[in-house]
Design an enzyme around this catalytic site. Sequence first.
Site, short mmCIF file in Angstrom:
data_model
loop_
_atom_site.label_atom_id
_atom_site.label_comp_id
_atom_site.label_asym_id
_atom_site.label_seq_id
_atom_site.Cartn_x
_atom_site.Cartn_y
_atom_site.Cartn_z
N HIS A 348 0.79 -1.23 0.00
CA HIS A 348 0.00 0.00 0.00
C HIS A 348 0.82 1.28 0.00
O HIS A 348 0.25 2.36 0.11
CB HIS A 348 -0.92 0.04 1.22
N ARG A 535 -6.72 11.58 6.00
CA ARG A 535 -5.82 11.78 7.14
C ARG A 535 -4.94 13.02 6.90
O ARG A 535 -4.63 13.38 5.77
CB ARG A 535 -4.96 10.53 7.35
N LYS A 540 0.00 14.61 1.87
CA LYS A 540 -1.32 14.89 1.30
C LYS A 540 -1.53 16.38 1.07
O LYS A 540 -2.47 16.80 0.39
CB LYS A 540 -2.42 14.30 2.18
N LYS A 646 -14.79 8.11 -4.36
CA LYS A 646 -16.08 8.37 -3.71
C LYS A 646 -16.64 9.72 -4.16
O LYS A 646 -17.83 9.87 -4.42
CB LYS A 646 -15.92 8.39 -2.18
C1 LIG Z 1 -12.17 6.71 1.96
C2 LIG Z 1 -11.73 7.11 3.31
C3 LIG Z 1 -10.41 7.46 3.55
C4 LIG Z 1 -9.36 7.46 2.45
O1 LIG Z 1 -9.21 8.75 1.91
P1 LIG Z 1 -7.98 9.09 0.96
O2 LIG Z 1 -8.29 10.45 0.46
O3 LIG Z 1 -7.96 8.07 -0.12
O4 LIG Z 1 -6.77 9.06 1.82
C5 LIG Z 1 -10.03 7.84 4.82
N1 LIG Z 1 -10.93 7.89 5.82
C6 LIG Z 1 -12.22 7.56 5.63
C7 LIG Z 1 -13.16 7.65 6.77
C8 LIG Z 1 -12.66 7.17 4.38
O5 LIG Z 1 -13.95 6.83 4.20
#
Ligand SMILES: *Cc1c(COP(=O)(O)O)cnc(C)c1O
Length: 801
Positions: A348, A535, A540, A646
């Site tokens: 990952h 996070r 990020k 998403k």
């Molecule tokens: C999807 C999700 C993540 C992952 O987010 P990234 O932007 O891909 O790091 C982190 N926390 C929650 C609660 C999520 O649903």
Amino acid sequence: MKLDETKFTMDFINEVKATYAIDVKDSSPLEQLMALGNLIKRYDSSNWKNTSKNYRQKDAKQVYYFSIEFLPGRLMKSNLLNLGILDTVRDGLDKLGLDFEKICSSEPDPGLGNGGLGRLAACYMDSMASLGMAGNGNGIRYRYGLFKQVFMNGYQVELPDDWLRNGNVWEIRRENRACLVRFGGHVWLQKQADGHLRPVYDHTDDVLPVPYDVGIVGYHNDVTNTMRLWSAELPPSADQTFYNQAQRDRIDQITEVLYPDDSNAAGRSLRLRQEYFFSSAGVQSIVRHYFLDHLSVNEFARKVAIHINDTHPTLVIPELMRILLDEYDCPWDKAWQLTVATMSYTNHTIMQEALETWPIDMFKGMLPRIYEIVEEIDRRYREEKTPIFGENTVDKTAPLGNGQVRMAYLAVIGSHSVNGVAPLHTELLKKDVLQDLYRIYPERFNNKTNGIASRRWLQLANEPLSNLIDSKIGETWRYNPKQIQTLSAFKDDDDFLNKLEAVKIENKKQLAKYVDEELGIKIRTDAIYDVQIKRLHAYKRQLLHALEIIREYLDIKDHPKKDVIPRVHFFGAKAAPSYHYAKSVIKMINALAELVNNDKAVEDKLKVVFVPNYGVSLGELIIPAADISEQISTASKEASGTSNMKLMTNGALSLATMDGANIDIVQAAGKENEYTFGLTADDVYGYYHRGDYHAAQFYDSNPELQRILETFVDGTIPGISTEGREIYDSLLRYNDEYFVLADYAEYVQKQKQISQDFTDKKVWEQKSLANIAASGTFSADYAVARYGEDIWQVPYDRVLK
Ligand SMILES: *Cc1c(COP(=O)(O)O)cnc(C)c1O
């Protein structure tokens, strides 16, 4: 399943009475939730029982997905949707005068994961069940989930997440399935009468893993799979002595709390105990189940696939070896061949600090027999590979080296498949972190781009949009998410585009209501909702997003008469409690929000909302309301990302670097429908190789940027004299490790473009539609189908189109 509304309401009334000895009208939402959960679990119990029975009757190959994190979110609505009784139950409760939404939101959101990794595991569980694949989860039932985040004076404060306080209505404790996991002590091999060597253990610390099973309901297919979470308990005491407090504490600790660090290896002995604990318990239970229906080990790898989600469960490899060698008298070569054929591993990350290693001394003391086995794996690996690849390469890649057990290397060597989670990430694995192992085992490496459960993230989180989609193309997309593509036929249909906009505004109202009631911030629903939820991590680059907010703020202050397109910037992010810099960024953004939101001159042109305690449930509220999806990691650092998917499926446009799965999203939806910017992974690696990145150059040549950075240290943003200085220094004194300043100018340019484009409603909705229509390919159903075909060799029922 079929359910009649009248029968349901009767059952529900009886359930409340039977459980709490009260009438429904006197029950609290929590009591209603527990009663409803019990009832639904009972409705589903035949499916659950028959599913395992069918798998056994067919002698189906089983997948066991091992993950130290699962982040499933609340299960009530998801179970109702998948059972096909969501509307019946909602209407029934409505007729009883009960508030369905309130009941659902009294369910605790199990925070048994940090972020993307745990959420991916949960999405894959949902997809395996929905495909009718014999898939099982294996993880840890943490007594406390990821901490609850609150802000005090803008600082993150961590409170315990006591999610089991009222029990977990979805789980079944199966104490009779418990086994024993051994830690420490001494071990030696003793020759048995039959000539086999068997280990003898002495003075071990034994722990009893007790499984708690949660049913994972498939979508409209009568399948319910099992997610098994282990809890550490005291074993029955053999010599009738009672355990002392220290012994009790040591055992309780194992499954007490989830490590709250994301993207950093913990390196702590309790973490290693957790890892061996759930790996050993899981493998023992798999082997026991296998031998219910099989007489010899020969067929093991044809009947069992074990998946290692990131390196945390890597000890399943030596653990399966241990059981085959020590308990089934398997010769080494045969045990090894079966083990490798059984195991597969997903990597990952390519970030060094996230790669797990354990000091050999610690490892050996805690797991003496497992260490012997790892030593033998290491010895044979060296013996076999050195003549072909040379001592240097083999030294660099062996499971043991530099006084450490190197988990990623052990995982590659002990698995028949190694996959990355987006095409770029898989290429970087081959070129960078795992390049030598790629030379040795090229056939093992493959890509499986991450995916998301579109049932949860579209069908449930965004019912208005789902209904609108149904009204245009029918419901087959709910079974075959790629069919959302046919929606693009309506890209010139003004009526449809208007409805798309109306749905977005409806979702924004919901979010705005929450923000007003919970945080006391009033926001407009005609503003651009610019969302970054993930996070908090330097790579990020929430910091880059903050620089843009400061720019917009200064611009409004400088030009009070200028027309601006109103914006609301959303953040949701937890920082690891020990991650000092990330916490400083949180404080800075909160201080900035305080400044912006309370400045009369700004009015409602600009707002900053940092939603505390981001998790799955808040994601479900925020994502459907988003216009812009901020995916702005330094290129090469984000393995895939899933919040990008998403947000896309909910019609947000990506503002993105060419990193992780952003690349694939842009390709699927079309470059003209996203906002891409910044250094590429090649650019970043170029800087690394030449060593010639100089943040100061970008600073010196950009007066706007200079002025913005000054606000960190000149008191403009109040109350951050330490944090502001720390952030300022990270950029200029320590040369901006994540290339924020290099990407700044282009990022700002895209943000300006966004404001301009947002004013043309039709074009905007067309871009939004393009994203929705192209999002089906990121459904986890397809990802899991590929795992089943290419890696696990496990069949599934659903015909996916
Ligand atoms: C999807 C999700 C993540 C992952 O987010 P990234 O932007 O891909 O790091 C982190 N926390 C929650 C609660 C999520 O649903």
